[in-house]
Scaffold this motif. Sequence first.
Motif, PDB file in Angstrom:
ATOM      1  N   ILE A   3      14.231  41.975   6.485  1.00 42.72           N
ATOM      2  CA  ILE A   3      13.160  42.050   7.474  1.00 42.72           C
ATOM      3  C   ILE A   3      11.829  42.013   6.741  1.00 42.72           C
ATOM      4  O   ILE A   3      11.583  42.812   5.837  1.00 42.72           O
ATOM      5  CB  ILE A   3      13.266  43.334   8.322  1.00 42.72           C
ATOM      6  N   ASN A   4      10.970  41.083   7.144  1.00 42.50           N
ATOM      7  CA  ASN A   4       9.624  40.965   6.582  1.00 42.50           C
ATOM      8  C   ASN A   4       8.619  41.128   7.709  1.00 42.50           C
ATOM      9  O   ASN A   4       8.666  40.393   8.704  1.00 42.50           O
ATOM     10  CB  ASN A   4       9.419  39.602   5.912  1.00 42.50           C
ATOM     11  N   VAL A   5       7.721  42.101   7.567  1.00 45.30           N
ATOM     12  CA  VAL A   5       6.690  42.349   8.570  1.00 45.30           C
ATOM     13  C   VAL A   5       5.354  41.904   7.994  1.00 45.30           C
ATOM     14  O   VAL A   5       4.957  42.348   6.912  1.00 45.30           O
ATOM     15  CB  VAL A   5       6.634  43.846   8.954  1.00 45.30           C
ATOM     16  N   HIS A   6       4.673  41.039   8.710  1.00 39.65           N
ATOM     17  CA  HIS A   6       3.359  40.535   8.312  1.00 39.65           C
ATOM     18  C   HIS A   6       2.344  41.061   9.324  1.00 39.65           C
ATOM     19  O   HIS A   6       2.062  40.406  10.343  1.00 39.65           O
ATOM     20  CB  HIS A   6       3.344  39.005   8.273  1.00 39.65           C
ATOM     21  N   ASP A   7       1.812  42.246   9.056  1.00 36.96           N
ATOM     22  CA  ASP A   7       0.884  42.878   9.994  1.00 36.96           C
ATOM     23  C   ASP A   7      -0.382  42.056  10.197  1.00 36.96           C
ATOM     24  O   ASP A   7      -0.917  42.015  11.310  1.00 36.96           O
ATOM     25  CB  ASP A   7       0.514  44.288   9.509  1.00 36.96           C
ATOM     26  N   ASP A   8      -0.840  41.392   9.149  1.00 34.81           N
ATOM     27  CA  ASP A   8      -2.070  40.606   9.257  1.00 34.81           C
ATOM     28  C   ASP A   8      -1.932  39.436  10.233  1.00 34.81           C
ATOM     29  O   ASP A   8      -2.914  39.013  10.835  1.00 34.81           O
ATOM     30  CB  ASP A   8      -2.510  40.104   7.881  1.00 34.81           C
ATOM     31  N   ARG A   9      -0.706  38.939  10.413  1.00 36.44           N
ATOM     32  CA  ARG A   9      -0.469  37.816  11.324  1.00 36.44           C
ATOM     33  C   ARG A   9       0.330  38.215  12.558  1.00 36.44           C
ATOM     34  O   ARG A   9       0.626  37.368  13.402  1.00 36.44           O
ATOM     35  CB  ARG A   9       0.253  36.683  10.589  1.00 36.44           C
ATOM     36  N   LYS A  10       0.713  39.497  12.624  1.00 33.95           N
ATOM     37  CA  LYS A  10       1.514  40.026  13.738  1.00 33.95           C
ATOM     38  C   LYS A  10       2.815  39.233  13.904  1.00 33.95           C
ATOM     39  O   LYS A  10       3.154  38.760  14.987  1.00 33.95           O
ATOM     40  CB  LYS A  10       0.714  40.042  15.037  1.00 33.95           C
ATOM     41  N   ILE A  11       3.520  39.086  12.788  1.00 31.43           N
ATOM     42  CA  ILE A  11       4.789  38.360  12.776  1.00 31.43           C
ATOM     43  C   ILE A  11       5.842  39.217  12.082  1.00 31.43           C
ATOM     44  O   ILE A  11       5.576  39.833  11.060  1.00 31.43           O
ATOM     45  CB  ILE A  11       4.662  37.014  12.043  1.00 31.43           C
ATOM     46  N   TYR A  37       8.553  45.847  18.061  1.00 24.55           N
ATOM     47  CA  TYR A  37       7.466  44.952  17.674  1.00 24.55           C
ATOM     48  C   TYR A  37       6.986  44.079  18.822  1.00 24.55           C
ATOM     49  O   TYR A  37       5.812  43.717  18.870  1.00 24.55           O
ATOM     50  CB  TYR A  37       7.871  44.116  16.458  1.00 24.55           C
ATOM     51  N   ASN A  38       7.849  43.754  19.734  1.00 23.04           N
ATOM     52  CA  ASN A  38       7.424  42.993  20.902  1.00 23.04           C
ATOM     53  C   ASN A  38       6.426  43.820  21.715  1.00 23.04           C
ATOM     54  O   ASN A  38       5.463  43.284  22.252  1.00 23.04           O
ATOM     55  CB  ASN A  38       8.629  42.592  21.758  1.00 23.04           C
ATOM     56  N   GLY A  39       6.652  45.130  21.782  1.00 21.26           N
ATOM     57  CA  GLY A  39       5.730  46.022  22.469  1.00 21.26           C
ATOM     58  C   GLY A  39       4.365  46.094  21.805  1.00 21.26           C
ATOM     59  O   GLY A  39       3.363  46.409  22.439  1.00 21.26           O
ATOM     60  N   LYS A  40       4.307  45.791  20.512  1.00 19.66           N
ATOM     61  CA  LYS A  40       3.050  45.777  19.759  1.00 19.66           C
ATOM     62  C   LYS A  40       2.412  44.392  19.762  1.00 19.66           C
ATOM     63  O   LYS A  40       1.466  44.130  19.028  1.00 19.66           O
ATOM     64  CB  LYS A  40       3.297  46.198  18.307  1.00 19.66           C
ATOM     65  N   LYS A  41       2.961  43.476  20.561  1.00 19.60           N
ATOM     66  CA  LYS A  41       2.470  42.097  20.676  1.00 19.60           C
ATOM     67  C   LYS A  41       2.660  41.287  19.392  1.00 19.60           C
ATOM     68  O   LYS A  41       1.868  40.421  19.051  1.00 19.60           O
ATOM     69  CB  LYS A  41       0.988  42.065  21.086  1.00 19.60           C
ATOM     70  N   TYR A  42       3.740  41.578  18.666  1.00 22.12           N
ATOM     71  CA  TYR A  42       4.102  40.798  17.489  1.00 22.12           C
ATOM     72  C   TYR A  42       5.056  39.684  17.912  1.00 22.12           C
ATOM     73  O   TYR A  42       5.796  39.816  18.890  1.00 22.12           O
ATOM     74  CB  TYR A  42       4.837  41.668  16.462  1.00 22.12           C
ATOM     75  N   THR A  43       5.058  38.601  17.165  1.00 20.99           N
ATOM     76  CA  THR A  43       6.064  37.563  17.333  1.00 20.99           C
ATOM     77  C   THR A  43       7.235  37.923  16.429  1.00 20.99           C
ATOM     78  O   THR A  43       7.048  38.148  15.237  1.00 20.99           O
ATOM     79  CB  THR A  43       5.501  36.190  16.934  1.00 20.99           C
ATOM     80  N   VAL A  44       8.419  37.996  17.007  1.00 16.85           N
ATOM     81  CA  VAL A  44       9.616  38.331  16.243  1.00 16.85           C
ATOM     82  C   VAL A  44      10.485  37.085  16.142  1.00 16.85           C
ATOM     83  O   VAL A  44      10.858  36.500  17.157  1.00 16.85           O
ATOM     84  CB  VAL A  44      10.406  39.481  16.905  1.00 16.85           C
ATOM     85  N   ALA A  45      10.776  36.674  14.918  1.00  8.77           N
ATOM     86  CA  ALA A  45      11.594  35.485  14.692  1.00  8.77           C
ATOM     87  C   ALA A  45      12.847  35.870  13.921  1.00  8.77           C
ATOM     88  O   ALA A  45      12.768  36.558  12.913  1.00  8.77           O
ATOM     89  CB  ALA A  45      10.805  34.441  13.907  1.00  8.77           C
TER      90      ALA A  45
END
Length: 82
Positions: A3-11, A37-45
């Motif tokens: 799992i890689n979280v990119h907070d700067d890009r919300k991905i 993360y979907n609740g935080k408006k991140y794109t989850v791939a």
Amino acid sequence: MEINVHDDRKIVEIWLSHSEQADAALREQIRPIYQEYNGKKYTVAVFQSGTEDLYEQTHQLLLYNRNRAAELEAKQQAPVME
């Protein structure tokens, strides 16, 4: 699973190996991660390992893209006939 979280890009990237794809319990572990993360408006791939030869498929894609770019460039440089 990686799992890689990119907070700067919300991905959020979730990588599954070929063997992990068939593991139902592991796939259920993804659900709360997705919801959080979907609740935080991140794109989850979720990326799943394939069964084809990565080198050959990438080679073919690059060849296609190069040929397509050359075709488009030739069309733009062609004189307009009236």
